[in-house]
Design an enzyme around this catalytic site. Structure first.
Site, PDB file in Angstrom:
ATOM      1  N   CYS A  45      -4.377  46.321 -56.286  1.00  0.00           N
ATOM      2  CA  CYS A  45      -3.188  46.082 -55.459  1.00  0.00           C
ATOM      3  C   CYS A  45      -2.845  44.596 -55.453  1.00  0.00           C
ATOM      4  CB  CYS A  45      -3.438  46.598 -54.043  1.00  0.00           C
ATOM      5  SG  CYS A  45      -2.235  46.050 -52.820  1.00  0.00           S
ATOM      6  N   CYS A  48      -2.208  42.960 -51.945  1.00  0.00           N
ATOM      7  CA  CYS A  48      -3.452  42.851 -51.164  1.00  0.00           C
ATOM      8  C   CYS A  48      -4.115  41.493 -51.378  1.00  0.00           C
ATOM      9  CB  CYS A  48      -4.431  43.952 -51.572  1.00  0.00           C
ATOM     10  SG  CYS A  48      -3.860  45.636 -51.227  1.00  0.00           S
TER      11      CYS A  48
END
Length: 303
Positions: A45, A48
């Site tokens: 991700c 993230c």
């Protein structure tokens, strides 16, 4: 608004990676005394990688008024499924065992700071961190079998904070451990109205009810023998479950009640199902015994 110039605590004490095995301890139980931010992320991700460090910086600056855990959803799909995490990053704030705030996706730094400020205020801010430490110490005393010392510590906390629900619940459990059910009930009845319906005291009520029932049941070994001789002795099985719970075997108690429910759902006006809910109420919502027990009960109901 939290003070950003507070002395940061070591990040290792505030921020950690957790797994499904440690989630209850590091999130559900820890959030009884200090708010816990949970960052659900994944290695693949991109957002993230930006959000995580920004959250960590804000949590560290809060100086111990809030903690943070990181959950890799790829490695902990069970927890992600239970909390219905459908996208990452997803951030939840837990307070007193339940998610109370959160957001999804990457957000600006100002929103991250505002989020951490809100979560910090749930626990009363940095100035209450000493009481949080005292509650943790008292809980450790209780686990170690030092119920009298735990009771004294919880009582001292309540002198400083008269609406501290974690201390009230701990004081009740301390007196239950001391077999002083009358005092435990008096403490519950005397709890301030603004906290009397919070989950911690509802759990304490359930624990008290189970302790009262345990007074009137026979010895554990005799009840086990009675059930082995006659599996359809429903009262003996019900009493066995009560005795097992009193002996700190909640999982065993749940299994006996599930077996009773399987054999006769309507026995004694559905007493097995009602008792299961009492046992569930006496435990943290995310306790494996509760999660497994609810799933098995649902399977029996809808079979």
């Amino acid at each position: 608004m939290m003070e950003l110039n507070a002395t940061p605590a070591p990040s290792a004490d505030l921020i950690k990676d957790v797994s499904e095995q440690t989630f209850v301890q590091d999130v559900i139980e820890m959030s009884q005394t200090v708010p816990v931010i949970v960052d659900f992320w994944a290695p693949w991700c991109g957002p993230c990688k930006t959000l995580g460090p920004a959250l960590e910086a804000a949590v560290t600056a809060a100086g111990g008024a809030v903690k943070m855990v990181k959950v890799d959803v790829d490695q902990n799909q069970g927890i992600a499924g239970q909390l219905q995490i459908q996208t990452v990053p997803t951030v939840y704030a837990f307070w007193r065992g339940k998610p109370v705030d959160g957001f999804q996706g990457a957000v600006p730094g100002s929103e991250i700071q505002a989020f951490v400020d809100r979560v910090t205020e749930l626990g009363g801010g940095v100035e209450d961190s000493g009481l949080a430490d005292a509650i943790i110490a008292a809980e450790e005393m209780l686990v170690a079998g030092e119920a009298a010392d735990a009771a004294q510590t919880f009582a001292a906390i309540l002198e400083e904070d008269t609406v501290n629900v974690a201390a009230y619940a701990g004081l009740v459990r301390s007196h239950l451990a001391l077999s002083d059910l009358e005092q435990a009930e008096a403490i519950l009845n005397g709890a301030p109205s603004e906290i009397s319906d919070l989950p911690e005291l509802e759990a304490a009520h359930a624990q008290l009810e189970l302790a009262k029932q345990a007074i009137n049941v026979g010895p554990l070994a005799e009840l086990q023998a009675a059930v082995e001789v006659n599996g359809d002795d429903h009262q003996a099985r019900f009493d066995l479950a009560t005795a097992m719970h009193a002996a700190d075997d909640a999982a065993g108690a749940v299994e006996q009640l599930l077996e009773l429910f399987r054999r006769d759902q309507s026995w004694n006006d559905g007493a097995a199902k009602a008792q299961l809910f009492t046992v569930f109420d006496a435990l943290p919502a995310n306790d494996p015994t509760v999660l497994n027990g609810r799933r098995k009960l649902s399977s029996l109901i809808f079979a």
